[in-house]
Structure formats: structure tokens, C-alpha cells
Design a protein around this motif. Structure first.
Motif, short mmCIF file in Angstrom:
data_model
loop_
_atom_site.label_atom_id
_atom_site.label_comp_id
_atom_site.label_asym_id
_atom_site.label_seq_id
_atom_site.Cartn_x
_atom_site.Cartn_y
_atom_site.Cartn_z
N PHE A 109 0.83 -1.31 -0.08
CA PHE A 109 -0.01 -0.10 0.03
C PHE A 109 0.88 1.29 -0.06
O PHE A 109 0.40 2.29 -0.82
N LEU A 110 1.85 1.21 0.75
CA LEU A 110 2.86 2.53 0.88
C LEU A 110 3.47 2.54 -0.32
O LEU A 110 3.67 3.76 -0.98
N VAL A 111 3.88 1.52 -1.20
CA VAL A 111 4.41 1.79 -2.42
C VAL A 111 3.45 2.49 -3.40
O VAL A 111 3.98 3.12 -4.10
N LEU A 112 2.14 1.85 -3.25
CA LEU A 112 1.12 2.43 -4.39
C LEU A 112 0.56 3.72 -3.98
O LEU A 112 0.08 4.33 -4.83
N PHE A 113 0.66 4.30 -2.76
CA PHE A 113 0.14 5.41 -2.13
C PHE A 113 0.99 6.79 -2.73
O PHE A 113 1.79 7.16 -2.05
N TYR A 114 0.58 7.02 -4.08
CA TYR A 114 1.43 8.31 -4.47
C TYR A 114 0.79 8.48 -5.68
O TYR A 114 0.63 7.79 -6.72
N TYR A 115 0.72 9.85 -6.19
CA TYR A 115 0.35 10.23 -7.34
C TYR A 115 0.90 11.74 -7.49
O TYR A 115 1.03 12.51 -6.80
N ASN A 116 1.40 11.90 -8.84
CA ASN A 116 2.14 13.16 -9.14
C ASN A 116 1.29 14.09 -9.92
O ASN A 116 1.11 14.17 -10.95
N PHE A 117 0.59 14.91 -8.88
CA PHE A 117 -0.39 15.95 -9.49
C PHE A 117 0.03 17.25 -10.23
O PHE A 117 -0.47 17.69 -10.87
N VAL A 337 2.06 10.34 5.68
CA VAL A 337 2.06 11.75 5.82
C VAL A 337 3.23 12.18 5.04
O VAL A 337 3.22 13.31 4.24
N ALA A 338 4.31 11.52 4.57
CA ALA A 338 5.30 12.02 3.92
C ALA A 338 5.15 11.89 2.43
O ALA A 338 5.46 12.98 1.66
N ARG A 339 4.24 10.99 1.93
CA ARG A 339 3.72 10.89 0.72
C ARG A 339 2.83 12.11 0.35
O ARG A 339 2.80 12.78 -0.90
N LEU A 340 2.17 12.31 1.28
CA LEU A 340 1.23 13.53 1.29
C LEU A 340 1.83 14.72 0.77
O LEU A 340 1.52 15.58 0.14
N LEU A 341 2.96 15.16 1.89
CA LEU A 341 3.63 16.24 1.68
C LEU A 341 4.29 16.50 0.39
O LEU A 341 4.52 17.41 0.00
N GLY A 342 4.46 15.20 -0.14
CA GLY A 342 5.23 15.20 -1.45
C GLY A 342 4.14 15.29 -2.76
O GLY A 342 4.35 15.53 -3.67
N MET A 343 2.64 15.11 -2.40
CA MET A 343 1.72 15.01 -3.49
C MET A 343 1.26 16.40 -3.69
O MET A 343 0.72 16.77 -4.35
N ILE A 344 1.01 16.89 -2.34
CA ILE A 344 0.33 18.42 -2.09
C ILE A 344 0.97 19.38 -2.61
O ILE A 344 2.22 19.52 -2.33
N SER A 345 0.66 20.12 -3.65
CA SER A 345 1.37 21.40 -4.19
C SER A 345 1.14 22.60 -3.72
O SER A 345 0.18 22.92 -3.26
N VAL A 346 2.37 23.45 -3.55
CA VAL A 346 2.30 24.83 -3.46
C VAL A 346 2.94 25.54 -4.52
O VAL A 346 4.09 25.58 -4.52
N GLY A 347 2.10 26.12 -5.38
CA GLY A 347 2.71 26.57 -6.83
C GLY A 347 3.19 25.29 -7.44
O GLY A 347 2.43 24.45 -7.85
#
Length: 397
Positions: A109-117, A337-347
Motif C-alpha cells: 500500500f505504501l508503495v502504491l500510495f502516490y500520485y504526481n499531481f 504523511v510523507a507521501r502527502l507532503l510530496g503530493m500536495i502542491s504549493v505553486g
């Protein structure tokens, strides 16, 4: 403030069951805390040397973290063995298989929990699903745990010692003497190089280059939690069984301490000597690495026993009890949380990059800012884990 912290720590200690081995809970907490600390820097470009893995042969403090956890799994397994045997071996094996399957799926699940928005051309199917990494930290724990349960159930002390030697001997036999070849037909044997060893060849042949961590390694893509290195990793876990047996024996705390220290010092000394002919290497999990990491784990456990049970210095250990009590939940929470910090964008950048570049780096500098981010990550995690601990919620797989 100090009085409030003291009361907080005392409240945590008051919730600890009296029949538990406090030193083990503390060591587990220290280990998972260190794991999350090194996994979450503000920037991978600015990480202090001891918080990095060795580039190849040799070791750093960071290289000891995962094997510590593996050894602790073995210690915990032995301490709970009597309870497992009461339900019968068949039921115990079924429970172990189910638990291992859950651990493996959590890792997947951790491996798959990522999306590059931020990439409009990103394809989740092509860039994640079809190249999913088959193995990893939780996946290795799953495999090692199940195999160690079988050994714990069917082997007494001599059988366990024989299993350690047997696993390491089989591992080394293939690494030294089994020939293998690359796609061009060039043959190799006995190598311990990055991307060129029997272990790397096996990962490449069985898992495929698209499903391992070092997908671009040459001539063979491989995984640091790969197939063949799982054998000596099981040996590490069995060493935990033996350490727990020593602790369970009818002897004084001082005798237990001396035994752990003696084993630890001798094991580390032998491992460093062995390094001249068999390199200490975490990614390959060489038997010299098994000896080194198990030795240091025994020394660390002895230190926790001394502080917590002999000197009765326990307040410092309270936060680590919180982390250790929910180690798998802590690992999953931090990973999400680490993956969410990488997925959420600021600019045009990720939230993590924005936080580091805007707050931590200007205030603390490059390396201290990166470390400060990791420490803040731990502080946030502690608030969540303490909330779970206070309410008695323990995530069990």
C-alpha cells in the motif's frame, strides 16, 4: 514547563503493564524513532553523514536501524512464544501467515500510495502500477517473521543456532560459487559489487528490473530488500530468539547485562575482523553485517536494561515507549504523511519543498534546516501517537 514534562512522562509510565520488558519497549521505540528521523529529512540534498546509509561496503549508524528492528521482532516473538504454543502449532502458523500477509499488503500500500499531481502527463498505471516495487521494509519483515515463527516453533536452542549457520552458509555458498551471466552471455562468480552479485542477478531474473529499488543498476537491477539477502535477514531475526532466551533464563539482571554485553562486544569485534574478507554490507545483508548489527543490538538492549531496570532512570524513556507501543502504526502514519507532503502542491513545488525552502532553510541553514524538518515531523507524529497511546489504541497486525 519541566514539571509538566515530568508529569507527562510519569503518566505514560503509569500506563505501562508491569509484566512487560520495559527495556525492549524502549529499544523498539528508539529504533522506530530513528527510522522515521532518517526517512524524513527536509531535503535529501542536505543530510548529515551519520543519517545516511553507507554508499556500499561499510556501515553508518543509519545502517543499524532496520536490522535492530528485525532482531527486536525475534526477541518479541520468543517472549510471546508460550502464548502461541497454547493455541497449537497449526493455529500459530496460520496466525503467523495471516499476520505476514497483512504486513506485506501494508508495505505494498505504501508503495502504491502516490500520485504526481504536478505532472499533467503522469500516468498512475504506467508509472506506478506496472512498475510496482515487489519488496521493501514491511515486506521483508513479513517474510522474515513467518520463517522465524516456523523455526521458533520447531527448533530448540541447538536447532536455532544451526539455522543461523545454515542460512548464512547457503547464502555465502551461492554468493561465492554459483556462476551467473548477463544478457550478453558474460559470466560472473563470487562478486559483491553494486549491481553485480548473485543476489542482484536473482532479483533481476525473478522480480525484473521494473520491480526493484535499484532499477538502473548495471549489469543487474536489484533490491536492497531482495530475495537472496532475505536468508541472512532471517538469521538476524533468529539471533533475537536467542537473545530473548538469555533474558528468559533464571538469572539476575546483572548477569543478563553481562551476557548481552559480552556477546555484543565479541560479535562486533568478529564482524569488523571478518570485514577484511567478507564486507559488511546492508544492501546485501552479508553474514558479517548480521554479526555486527546483532552485536550492537545486544549492546543497545543492555544499555536500556541498565538505565531502566538497574538505575531506574525511566522518565527519559517515556516518549519512546509511546512510539514503540505502536511501531507499525507509526511507520504507516509517517509513510502516508510523507507521501502527502510530496503530493500536495504549493505553486510548482511540493508542500514539503515549500516548507523547507520557505521556513526551515532560511531559519536554520541547509543541513540544520533539513534536520529541523525531520525533528518537526517527529514532534507532529508524537502528538498523534500519544493520542492513540492515551486512549489505549494499539494497532495490531
Amino acid at each position: 514547563m519541566f514539571a509538566a514534562i515530568k508529569r507527562h512522562c510519569q503518566a505514560i509510565l503509569s500506563q505501562t503493564p508491569t509484566n512487560r520488558l520495559l527495556a525492549l519497549d524502549v529499544l523498539r521505540g528508539l529504533t522506530i524513532t530513528a527510522m522515521i528521523l532518517v526517512n524524513n529529512p527536509g531535503s535529501w540534498s542536505y543530510v548529515y553523514g551519520p543519517l545516511r546509509h553507507a554508499e556500499w561496503h561499510g556501515w553508518t549508524l543509519t545502517d543499524l536501524i532496520f536490522p535492530f528492528f528485525i532482531v527486536i521482532v525475534g526477541i518479541s516473538l520468543q517472549l510471546s512464544l508460550q502464548r502461541q504454543q497454547l493455541v497449537g502449532k497449526a493455529a500459530a502458523i496460520k496466525q503467523a501467515l495471516l499476520r505476514s500477509a497483512k504486513l506485506y499488503l501494508l508495505g505494498l500500500f505504501l508503495v502504491l500510495f502516490y500520485y504526481n499531481f504536478r505532472d499533467v502527463n503522469y500516468s498512475y498505471i504506467e508509472q506506478k502500477l506496472t512498475v510496482v516495487r515487489a519488496l521493501g521494509v514491511l515486506q521483508r519483515i513479513a517474510l522474515v517473521y513467518f520463517c522465524t515463527v516456523l523455526i521458533a516453533l520447531y527448533c530448540a536452542t541447538r536447532g536455532r543456532i544451526a539455522a543461523i549457520f545454515g542460512l548464512c552458509a547457503v547464502y555465502l555458498g551461492a554468493m561465492y560459487w554459483l556462476p551467473y551471466q548477463d544478457a550478453q552471455g558474460q559470466q560472473f562468480v563470487g562478486l559483491f559489487e553494486f549491481g553485480n552479485s548473485f543476489a542482484a542477478w536473482l532479483d533481476n531474473a525473478v522480480l525484473g528490473a521494473n520491480h526493484v529499488y535499484y532499477a538502473k543498476a548495471t549489469p543487474f537491477a536489484f533490491d536492497p530488500e531482495g530475495l537472496w539477502s532475505t536468508l541472512p535477514a532471517i538469521a538476524s531475526c533468529i539471533s533475537g530468539l536467542l537473545i530473548a532466551q538469555w533474558l528468559q533464563a533464571d538469572r539476575s539482571v546483572v548477569q543478563k547485562l553481562r551476557g548481552l554485553l559480552l556477546f555484543g562486544i565479541i560479535a562486533v569485534w568478529l564482524a569488523e575482523l571478518w570485514h577484511f574478507t567478507l564486507p559488511i554490507n546492508k544492501a546485501l545483508w552479508t553474514p558479517s553485517f548480521v554479526l555486527l548489527s546483532s552485536g550492537y543490538c545486544a549492546i543497545a538492549l543492555a544499555a536500556c536494561l541498565y538505565l531502566c531496570d538497574v538505575k531506574k532512570y525511566r522518565l527519559w524513556a517515556a516518549p519512546f515507549i509511546v512510539f514503540g507501543a505502536n511501531a507499525i502504526l507509526f511507520y504507516m502514519f509517517s509513510g502516508i504523511v510523507a507521501r502527502l507532503l510530496g503530493m500536495i502542491s504549493v505553486g510548482s513545488v511540493s508542500l514539503q519543498s515549500w516548507l523547507f525552502n520557505t521556513i526551515y532553510q532560511p531559519m536554520l541553514g541547509d543541513f540544520n534546516g533539513s534536520l529541523g524538518f525531520a525533528l518537526s515531523f517527529l514532534a507532529l507524529s508524537y502528538l498523534v501517537m500519544y493520542g492513540c497511546y492515551k486512549r489505549g489504541y494499539i494497532f495490531k497486525v
